[in-house]
Motif scaffolding. Structure first.
Motif, PDB file in Angstrom:
ATOM      1  N   ARG A  83     -25.979 -21.931  18.847  1.00  0.00           N
ATOM      2  CA  ARG A  83     -25.745 -21.232  19.100  1.00  0.00           C
ATOM      3  C   ARG A  83     -23.993 -20.992  18.925  1.00  0.00           C
ATOM      4  NH1 ARG A  83     -28.197 -18.207  23.617  1.00  0.00           N
ATOM      5  NH2 ARG A  83     -26.690 -19.442  25.586  1.00  0.00           N
ATOM      6  N   LYS A  84     -23.485 -22.179  19.727  1.00  0.00           N
ATOM      7  CA  LYS A  84     -22.207 -22.549  18.625  1.00  0.00           C
ATOM      8  C   LYS A  84     -22.522 -23.541  17.387  1.00  0.00           C
ATOM      9  CE  LYS A  84     -21.472 -24.864  23.531  1.00  0.00           C
ATOM     10  NZ  LYS A  84     -20.833 -26.257  24.280  1.00  0.00           N
ATOM     11  N   LEU A  85     -23.249 -23.878  17.508  1.00  0.00           N
ATOM     12  CA  LEU A  85     -23.323 -24.214  15.908  1.00  0.00           C
ATOM     13  C   LEU A  85     -23.150 -23.528  14.673  1.00  0.00           C
ATOM     14  CD1 LEU A  85     -25.981 -27.722  15.989  1.00  0.00           C
ATOM     15  CD2 LEU A  85     -23.203 -27.646  15.426  1.00  0.00           C
ATOM     16  N   ARG A  86     -23.978 -22.206  15.074  1.00  0.00           N
ATOM     17  CA  ARG A  86     -24.245 -21.343  14.123  1.00  0.00           C
ATOM     18  C   ARG A  86     -22.573 -20.356  13.826  1.00  0.00           C
ATOM     19  NH1 ARG A  86     -27.514 -19.145  10.498  1.00  0.00           N
ATOM     20  NH2 ARG A  86     -27.320 -16.681  10.355  1.00  0.00           N
ATOM     21  N   ARG A  87     -22.374 -20.635  14.937  1.00  0.00           N
ATOM     22  CA  ARG A  87     -20.496 -20.160  14.826  1.00  0.00           C
ATOM     23  C   ARG A  87     -19.900 -20.330  14.526  1.00  0.00           C
ATOM     24  NH1 ARG A  87     -20.263 -20.149  21.082  1.00  0.00           N
ATOM     25  NH2 ARG A  87     -22.074 -18.226  22.352  1.00  0.00           N
TER      26      ARG A  87
END
Length: 92
Positions: A83-87
């Motif tokens: 999720r962090k990478l996607r953001r």
């Protein structure tokens, strides 16, 4: 374990290939290009890998069982990192 007579008969290459094929199958996941769809696809992939690893058919799980497992997997460190990478990079 250095000689071929004691090597395992398990074909790990085929196992990994089948898991990757299932994981990348377009029918398993949402095709939308949004962070939410990507997160859902990632969690579905974890569910699929979990079932494959335990030699379970995902189709044998009830809707409630799948939802419970997805909620558990979404709390995992890899899911949070995804999720962090996607953001940071929506193209992942």
């Amino acid at each position: 374990m250095k000689d071929s007579n004691t090597a395992s008969d398990i074909d790990y290459q085929s196992i990994v290939k089948n898991i990757i094929d299932d994981f990348t199958s377009p029918t398993q996941f949402a095709t939308e290009d949004t962070p939410e769809a990507s997160n859902d696809a990632y969690i579905n992939g974890l569910l699929l890998l979990f079932c494959k690893n335990l030699e379970m058919k995902i189709t044998q799980l009830s809707v409630e069982e799948k939802q419970t497992l997805k909620e558990i997997f979404s709390r995992s460190k890899p899911a949070k990192e995804h999720r962090k990478l996607r953001r940071r990079n929506p193209k992942l």
